[in-house]
Design an enzyme around this catalytic site. Structure first.
Site, PDB file in Angstrom:
ATOM      1  CE  LYS A 150      34.713 -55.377  29.937  1.00 30.97           C
ATOM      2  NZ  LYS A 150      34.220 -55.162  28.560  1.00 30.97           N
ATOM      3  CE  LYS A 247      36.110 -53.807  21.897  1.00 33.44           C
ATOM      4  NZ  LYS A 247      35.232 -54.702  22.698  1.00 33.44           N
TER       5      LYS A 247
END
Length: 328
Positions: A150, A247
């Site tokens: 991240k 997703k």
């Protein structure tokens, strides 16, 4: 026999703070749809995501608007029309798949043509932090073959990328900016990604300001996440992105996700299958979808203190197919 639908909101404590460009959290709040027909039951879990204007209360309310139709036999095809894409539809769609499979006495995998499921390699996420914090977290996970890192924390991403690479032990790196880069930072950050040997950069720019991606070099392939929800979004991503991240909480369930994967392949995109932070119940249908993916990021349960009973089995970077006792 009429169905009965129940909906619950559950909270899972995370093993440690999970931090991305948009903020940090210490728990995962999920909504579970439970469908029964008297003899069988089906489950579906979703994660309401504030980035898309969702909350647990809003998801429960959205499910309640179709309760009567679902209990009276609404099909998955009809559900795609009755509800918009998102977390609420995902919970119901996956519960319907699970119930259909159990009623038919077969697996969801066989229903979608995946008769032999294989274990798959999944990324493991390194949360956003200082370069030193991220280097230490990377060192602790250096036995894994694929790391999702991240970034997007304003200044310092080049230092973060270099710090992670120095401790990665040769693992492949996916850099996920969660829309946190800008037109000013994307070029130097992309060069740093290439220097580090990253295999993918995920959603570097905000979804409404990603037009520049069609006009700059891609020294590392770029993947759409927040810019992609359903099949109709693909046309607007051509020339901007090389991969798409599918997703279930964005597509609104496995039904649309299967269509999206096929359409993405036909359009020439590489495919990642990803997840929100959630339990094995939410991962299970995604593991089926991921059988045909190029990259997989289904580490949600690894970020929690405890998972559900009969949860997915992880061994290093490998996750096994779900048990029928869990889903499908």
């Amino acid at each position: 026999m009429p169905r009965r639908l129940s909906v619950t909101v559950e909270t899972f404590e995370l093993a440690q703070a999970f931090t991305i460009a948009r903020g940090s959290k210490r728990e995962a709040r999920v909504v579970v749809a439970h469908l029964e027909d008297g003899a069988h039951h089906g489950l579906g879990e979703c994660v309401p995501y504030a980035r898309y204007g969702e909350s647990a209360e809003g998801v429960v309310a959205a499910i309640e608007t179709v309760r009567a139709s679902v209990e009276n036999g609404l099909s998955r095809k009809e559900l795609r029309i009755a509800m918009r894409p998102g977390a609420a539809r995902n919970a119901l769609d996956c519960a319907l798949w699970d119930l259909e499979a159990k009623t038919a006495g077969r697996s969801v995998a066989s229903m979608i043509g995946e008769n032999v499921l294989r274990p798959i390699d999944t990324a493991y996420t390194i949360s956003l932090g200082s370069p030193e914090e991220m280097a230490a977290a990377t060192k602790a996970a250096a036995d894994r073959s694929l790391l999702k890192v991240k970034v997007g924390g304003g200044e310092g991403d080049i230092e973060r990328i270099r710090a992670v690479r120095s401790q990665s032990g040769g693992a492949r790196l996916i850099l996920d900016a969660n829309e946190g880069w800008t037109e000013d930072t994307i070029r130097p950050n992309m060069l740093a990604a290439a220097e580090a040997g990253a295999v993918l950069v995920e959603q570097p720019l905000p979804s409404d300001r990603d037009g520049i991606l069609a006009h700059i070099p891609h020294p590392v392939p770029i993947c759409a996440d927040e810019s992609l929800h359903v099949s109709n979004d693909l046309a607007g991503l051509i020339d901007r992105y090389d991969y798409v991240n599918i997703k279930l909480d964005k597509t609104g369930g496995l039904t649309e996700a299967l269509s999206l994967m096929q359409a993405a392949r036909e359009a020439g995109f590489g495919v990642m299958v990803g997840c929100m932070v959630s339990s094995s119940l939410a991962m299970a249908p995604a593991v089926l979808l991921a059988q045909g993916a190029d990259l997989v990021d289904l580490d949600g349960p690894l970020l929690m203190k405890t998972d559900r009973p009969h949860g997915l089995l992880y061994e290093g970077s490998t996750v096994a197919p779900p048990s029928p006792l869990l889903w499908g």
